[in-house]
Scaffold this active site. Structure first.
Site, PDB file in Angstrom:
ATOM      1  N   CYS A  83       0.843  -1.196   0.000  1.00 48.94           N
ATOM      2  CA  CYS A  83       0.000   0.000   0.000  1.00 48.94           C
ATOM      3  C   CYS A  83       0.882   1.251   0.000  1.00 48.94           C
ATOM      4  CB  CYS A  83      -0.902  -0.015   1.229  1.00 48.94           C
ATOM      5  SG  CYS A  83      -1.871   1.482   1.434  1.00 48.94           S
ATOM      6  N   CYS A  85      -0.037   4.314   0.466  1.00 49.30           N
ATOM      7  CA  CYS A  85      -0.673   5.423   1.191  1.00 49.30           C
ATOM      8  C   CYS A  85      -0.378   5.411   2.684  1.00 49.30           C
ATOM      9  CB  CYS A  85      -2.179   5.377   0.954  1.00 49.30           C
ATOM     10  SG  CYS A  85      -2.588   5.442  -0.800  1.00 49.30           S
ATOM     11  N   CYS A 102      -1.497  -5.055  -1.327  1.00 46.57           N
ATOM     12  CA  CYS A 102      -2.789  -4.831  -1.964  1.00 46.57           C
ATOM     13  C   CYS A 102      -3.311  -6.112  -2.618  1.00 46.57           C
ATOM     14  CB  CYS A 102      -2.647  -3.722  -3.009  1.00 46.57           C
ATOM     15  SG  CYS A 102      -4.210  -3.144  -3.676  1.00 46.57           S
ATOM     16  N   CYS A 104      -5.189  -5.114   0.757  1.00 43.28           N
ATOM     17  CA  CYS A 104      -4.809  -5.268   2.165  1.00 43.28           C
ATOM     18  C   CYS A 104      -5.905  -6.002   2.943  1.00 43.28           C
ATOM     19  CB  CYS A 104      -4.531  -3.907   2.785  1.00 43.28           C
ATOM     20  SG  CYS A 104      -5.979  -2.829   2.838  1.00 43.28           S
ATOM     21  N   CYS A 113     -10.698   0.618   1.925  1.00 34.57           N
ATOM     22  CA  CYS A 113      -9.457   0.933   1.219  1.00 34.57           C
ATOM     23  C   CYS A 113      -8.995   2.330   1.631  1.00 34.57           C
ATOM     24  CB  CYS A 113      -9.672   0.868  -0.294  1.00 34.57           C
ATOM     25  SG  CYS A 113      -8.183   1.233  -1.247  1.00 34.57           S
TER      26      CYS A 113
END
Length: 144
Positions: A83, A85, A102, A104, A113
């Site tokens: 991920c 982010c 991902c 996740c 998400c």
């Protein structure tokens, strides 16, 4: 005349040197882009997973594009689509654990998400598309 700053090992102008405007020497900028192959793999994965999970891409395709490129970059550099982010102290350890790869665990278990790549239809930011082209990704991220 310059002096050597032992803590950071960089040259520091002496007081006698006039102030000059330069880019911040402490800013590190990424030079590499993810490979087109990895971007395409992650694009196809994202489309398939959106269909499979009944989720949709963000109404702003720029969000979708940035996340897909982030996943592709991690696939290239770490070997897995970690991920993009989240902040990690040790990305390699996170990849090995698999929790944030991902899709996740929160996405698989609860359709949550964090990146806003896969959005449920009731999400205010959900668009009505489950597809994105490579050209859309390139266009959305061209000036980044």
């Amino acid at each position: 005349m310059t002096t050597q700053a032992s803590t950071f090992a960089v040259a520091v102008p002496s007081v006698a040197t006039p102030f000059r405007r330069h880019r911040n020497p402490f800013v590190v900028r990424a030079q590499a882009e993810p490979s087109d192959k990895s971007v395409e793999i992650m694009r196809k994965f994202s489309e398939q997973y959106a269909r499979k999970s009944g989720t949709y891409f963000c109404v702003d395709k720029g969000v979708t594009s940035v996340v897909i490129k982030g996943l592709a970059d991690h696939k290239d550099t770490l070997g897995a689509p970690l991920c993009p982010c989240r902040h990690y102290d040790d990305k390699a350890a996170e990849v090995a654990q698999g929790f944030w790869n991902c899709p996740c665990v929160p996405m698989r278990e609860r359709k949550e998400c964090h990146c806003m790549l896969f959005l449920t239809p009731d999400n205010d930011f959900a668009g009505n598309e489950q597809t994105i082209t490579l050209d859309e990704i390139k266009e959305s991220t061209a000036n980044m």
